[in-house]
Design a protein around this motif. Structure first.
Motif, PDB file in Angstrom:
ATOM      1  N   UNK B  35      37.872  36.084  40.488  1.00 21.13           N
ATOM      2  CA  UNK B  35      39.046  36.482  39.727  1.00 21.13           C
ATOM      3  C   UNK B  35      38.996  35.825  38.352  1.00 21.13           C
ATOM      4  N   UNK B  37      41.812  34.606  35.336  1.00 20.06           N
ATOM      5  CA  UNK B  37      43.234  34.328  35.124  1.00 20.06           C
ATOM      6  C   UNK B  37      43.514  34.274  33.636  1.00 20.06           C
ATOM      7  N   UNK B  43      46.161  36.895  38.191  1.00 21.82           N
ATOM      8  CA  UNK B  43      44.736  36.887  38.506  1.00 21.82           C
ATOM      9  C   UNK B  43      44.283  38.321  38.753  1.00 21.82           C
ATOM     10  N   UNK B  90      38.204  32.005  38.784  1.00 21.13           N
ATOM     11  CA  UNK B  90      38.358  31.435  40.121  1.00 21.13           C
ATOM     12  C   UNK B  90      37.518  32.208  41.124  1.00 21.13           C
ATOM     13  N   UNK B 101      42.650  33.205  52.172  1.00 19.65           N
ATOM     14  CA  UNK B 101      41.636  32.841  51.190  1.00 19.65           C
ATOM     15  C   UNK B 101      41.680  31.348  50.887  1.00 19.65           C
ATOM     16  N   UNK B 103      40.579  28.948  47.591  1.00 15.24           N
ATOM     17  CA  UNK B 103      40.197  29.074  46.190  1.00 15.24           C
ATOM     18  C   UNK B 103      39.449  27.828  45.721  1.00 15.24           C
ATOM     19  N   UNK B 104      38.506  28.048  44.819  1.00 15.36           N
ATOM     20  CA  UNK B 104      37.890  26.949  44.102  1.00 15.36           C
ATOM     21  C   UNK B 104      38.815  26.438  43.012  1.00 15.36           C
ATOM     22  N   UNK B 105      38.390  25.379  42.341  1.00 19.40           N
ATOM     23  CA  UNK B 105      39.245  24.730  41.337  1.00 19.40           C
ATOM     24  C   UNK B 105      39.133  25.367  39.971  1.00 19.40           C
TER      25      UNK B 105
END
Lengths: 112, 112
Positions: B35, B37, B43, B90, B101, B103-105
């Motif tokens: 995604x 943002x 997103x 992301x 889900x 999510x990564x940082x």
């Protein structure tokens, strides 16, 4: 198509105030609904979810009820804290496709 | 710690340069997605994959390529960066399309 609309921010509240962030959706079928929170400088975390009509998701004092008749999933908290300052995203997922569709996000700032 | 790891965290590119954003997960998740943002837009889904060797386009795929040669990794490639690709990216993963889900940082990318 599927879409999510959130109330615009930023929202500024005093500590211990009542919070409502409005979220409405358009979707085919019966989507699952989510609220994600993004603290400053971090990724998204799942805050709560509801998978069918009339379900209530809750976590950390936040609540949201899946209202199919009004296609809404408003986020509420009875008494906000400074630590709740973050960006909140409403999202839906149609389980046929698996894709998360996000609203535009609402920034919340809580002042002491 | 198990989770979604994104590298780098920050990157500045010049227009026309290429680069790869890395995403890796160690949870044996089949579903992975990218995604972007942007302020006021929430997103938006770029590309996703339902398993190794399978990828598909999301809402905003132009200018990005992906591949999924292993279950663990899902890199996002910018072949010729443009200022319009300045964003926070992301990566997210899930055990299946019906599960939550992670999510990564995020990777903050600036194209000048």
């Amino acid at each position: 198509g599927n879409s999510v609309t959130q109330m615009e921010g930023p929202v500024t509240l005093s500590e211990e105030a009542f919070l409502t962030i409005n979220c409405t959706y358009t979707a085919t079928g019966y989507p699952s609904l989510f609220w994600y929170v993004q603290y400053p400088g971090e990724g998204l975390q799942l805050l709560l979810k509801a998978t069918k009509a009339d379900d209530k998701g809750s976590n950390k004092g936040f609540e949201a009820t899946y209202r199919k008749e009004t296609t809404s999933f408003h986020l509420e908290k009875g008494s906000v804290q400074v630590s709740d300052s973050a960006v909140y995203f409403c999202a839906l997922k149609n389980n046929q496709g698996g894709k998360l569709i996000f609203g535009q996000g609402t920034e919340l700032s809580v002042k002491p | 710690n198990a989770g979604v790891t994104q590298t780098p965290k920050f990157q500045v590119l010049k227009t026309g340069q290429s680069m790869t954003l890395q995403c890796a997960q160690d949870m044996n998740h089949e579903y992975m997605s990218w995604y972007r943002q942007d302020p006021g837009m929430g997103l938006r889904l770029i590309h996703y994959s339902v398993g190794a060797g399978i990828t598909d386009q999301g809402e905003v795929p132009n200018g990005y390529n992906v591949s999924r040669s292993t279950t663990e990794d899902f890199p996002l490639r910018l072949l010729s960066a443009a200022p319009s690709q300045t964003s926070v990216y992301f990566c997210a993963s899930s055990y299946s399309i019906t599960r939550d889900y992670t999510f990564g940082s995020g990777t903050r990318l600036t194209v000048v």
